[in-house]
Design an enzyme around this catalytic site. Structure first.
Site, short mmCIF file in Angstrom:
data_model
loop_
_atom_site.label_atom_id
_atom_site.label_comp_id
_atom_site.label_asym_id
_atom_site.label_seq_id
_atom_site.Cartn_x
_atom_site.Cartn_y
_atom_site.Cartn_z
N GLN A 223 -5.44 -12.13 -13.24
CA GLN A 223 -5.24 -10.95 -14.07
C GLN A 223 -3.80 -10.82 -14.55
OE1 GLN A 223 -6.58 -8.08 -11.07
NE2 GLN A 223 -4.71 -6.93 -11.40
N HIS B 245 -3.58 4.34 -2.21
CA HIS B 245 -4.55 3.40 -1.62
C HIS B 245 -5.22 4.03 -0.40
CE1 HIS B 245 -1.62 0.34 -3.41
NE2 HIS B 245 -2.76 0.02 -4.00
N GLN C 239 -10.17 0.31 -15.65
CA GLN C 239 -10.67 -0.62 -14.63
C GLN C 239 -11.90 -0.03 -13.93
OE1 GLN C 239 -8.10 -2.88 -11.81
NE2 GLN C 239 -8.64 -1.27 -10.38
N ARG D 298 4.05 -0.46 -8.40
CA ARG D 298 5.06 -0.87 -9.38
C ARG D 298 6.23 0.12 -9.47
NH1 ARG D 298 0.47 -3.49 -11.92
NH2 ARG D 298 1.15 -5.58 -12.52
N LEU E 217 0.81 -1.22 0.00
CA LEU E 217 0.00 0.00 0.00
C LEU E 217 0.84 1.27 0.00
CD1 LEU E 217 -2.70 -1.14 2.61
CD2 LEU E 217 -2.74 -1.35 0.10
N MET F 42 1.43 7.69 -7.94
CA MET F 42 1.86 6.64 -7.01
C MET F 42 1.40 5.28 -7.52
SD MET F 42 1.51 8.17 -3.25
CE MET F 42 2.31 9.71 -2.85
N GLY G 102 -9.61 3.65 -7.74
CA GLY G 102 -8.83 4.82 -8.13
C GLY G 102 -8.98 5.09 -9.62
P1 AMP Z 1 -3.72 -1.95 -6.89
O1 AMP Z 1 -3.28 -2.37 -5.53
O2 AMP Z 1 -2.62 -1.35 -7.71
O3 AMP Z 1 -4.52 -3.00 -7.60
O4 AMP Z 1 -4.72 -0.74 -6.66
C1 AMP Z 1 -5.83 -0.84 -5.82
C2 AMP Z 1 -6.68 0.37 -5.97
O5 AMP Z 1 -5.93 1.53 -5.66
C3 AMP Z 1 -7.20 0.57 -7.41
O6 AMP Z 1 -8.54 1.01 -7.37
C4 AMP Z 1 -6.28 1.63 -7.94
O7 AMP Z 1 -6.83 2.39 -8.97
C5 AMP Z 1 -6.05 2.48 -6.70
N1 AMP Z 1 -4.82 3.26 -6.83
C6 AMP Z 1 -3.58 2.79 -7.11
N2 AMP Z 1 -2.70 3.82 -7.21
C7 AMP Z 1 -3.42 4.95 -7.00
C8 AMP Z 1 -3.10 6.35 -6.99
N3 AMP Z 1 -1.86 6.78 -7.20
N4 AMP Z 1 -4.08 7.23 -6.73
C9 AMP Z 1 -5.36 6.81 -6.51
N5 AMP Z 1 -5.73 5.51 -6.52
C10 AMP Z 1 -4.77 4.60 -6.75
#
Ligand code: AMP
Length: 312
Positions: free
Chosen positions: A66, A42, A185, A219, A38, A216, A179
């Site tokens: 995925q 997040h 997505q 990755r 996180l 952010m 996000g």
């Molecule tokens: P992930 O863990 O990358 O699958 O992301 C989980 C959730 O966090 C998804 O809904 C992403 O779009 C959101 N998210 C990831 N990075 C960001 C960011 N920089 N700003 C806002 N939401 C984010």
């Protein structure tokens, strides 16, 4: 002040029981789905969830369906301990971390070491199937999943839509926060909820960036310092294109070329740069209504995605 430690739930049945008990008490349940590792992006989703819900579930699950077999799920970063610390720093805290071990029927994969065994072969099947998963029902959002990231990752959104459906069925949230960083997505989930009548309100939350503009992302840890510096070209070029559009440049071909050129000059490899309608995600030639510029580009080992909305 540190918030309370969230309860960790790992089984589907227990998660469902918890949610139903909360619902019986009249609580509004918010869900924030994540793959862990996180960061503040997040955490901003959790802040949004607090505005709409009384109890918050954060799911942490690296979804094998995925990942294609050419992507390496085994190197996806994880740090559950660190994640729990971060969750405790959020105002209002988090009630449950749902960290399931049994989300799919792993079929033969279980006998071969199941989820622990993460291969990296090339092919157009998902990492879950390659490992002999017994799961065979999938949710597809047929048109929205085709463009943008779907072009180079044909099974990616099938995996996302399926796992999010499963989470909705298990957690039974009233509201779920996604996000806009993952714009396609978010739109796919909105459409899926509409088409399949999930009783969930889906909220899209703004992109959180580092001070220098880099979006952010879990990755980003794959980037060397030098690559990270070069990757700033993504947001810089998106911002420049947005200003140009606001100053009257409505020709999408020109705008896209300027983004691609800037990223490639910085040393990135562009997977795609597209200007699409904010809802249908269909490519537009001239900006006449709200659009979003979406980019995916490689810097070293990291495939980064970003976008910027233009609301004309
Ligand atoms: P992930 O863990 O990358 O699958 O992301 C989980 C959730 O966090 C998804 O809904 C992403 O779009 C959101 N998210 C990831 N990075 C960001 C960011 N920089 N700003 C806002 N939401 C984010």
């Amino acid at each position: 002040m540190a918030a309370r430690e969230p309860e960790i739930i790992t089984s589907k049945e227990q998660m469902r029981r918890w949610s139903r008990a909360m619902r019986a008490q009249g609580k509004i349940i918010g869900l924030v789905p994540t793959m862990g590792y996180l960061h503040k992006g997040h955490l901003s989703l959790i802040n949004e969830a607090h505005k709409l819900a009384n109890v918050i579930v954060v799911s942490i699950y690296v979804n094998p369906s995925q990942f294609s077999t050419s992507e390496d799920m085994s190197t996806y970063p994880s740090d559950l301990k660190g994640d729990l610390q971060k969750l405790m720093s959020v105002d209002g805290g988090v009630d449950v971390v749902f960290n399931p071990y049994d989300l799919y029927d792993y079929g033969k994969a279980r006998n071969r070491g199941g989820i622990q065994k993460r291969d990296n072969n090339v092919g157009e099947i998902s990492c879950l199937e390659e490992r002999g998963g017994g799961h065979e029902s999938w949710v597809r959002v047929e048109n929205l999943e085709k463009g943008l990231c779907g072009k180079s990752r044909p099974l990616f959104f099938r995996g996302v839509a399926t796992i999010v459906s499963k989470l909705f069925n298990i957690v039974e949230p009233d509201v779920a926060i996604f996000g806009k960083k993952d714009y396609q997505q978010w739109r796919i989930i909105c459409r899926m909820v509409r088409d399949l009548d999930f009783a969930v309100q889906v909220i899209g939350s703004e992109i959180v960036r580092e001070d220098d503009g880099l979006a952010m992302s879990s990755r980003n840890v794959y980037l060397t310092l030098n690559e990270r510096q070069k990757a700033l070209s993504i947001y810089k070029s998106l911002s420049k294109a947005k200003h140009a559009a606001e100053d009257g440049q409505v020709n999408c071909k020109r705008l896209k070329e300027s983004v691609i050129l800037a990223i490639e000059e910085a040393g990135g490899k562009v997977d795609y740069a597209e200007i699409v309608d904010q809802e249908t995600l269909e490519a537009v030639e001239e900006i006449k209504s709200p659009v979003v510029i979406c980019v995916a580009a490689w810097f070293g080992k990291a495939r980064l995605i970003d976008n910027i909305e233009i609301n004309v």
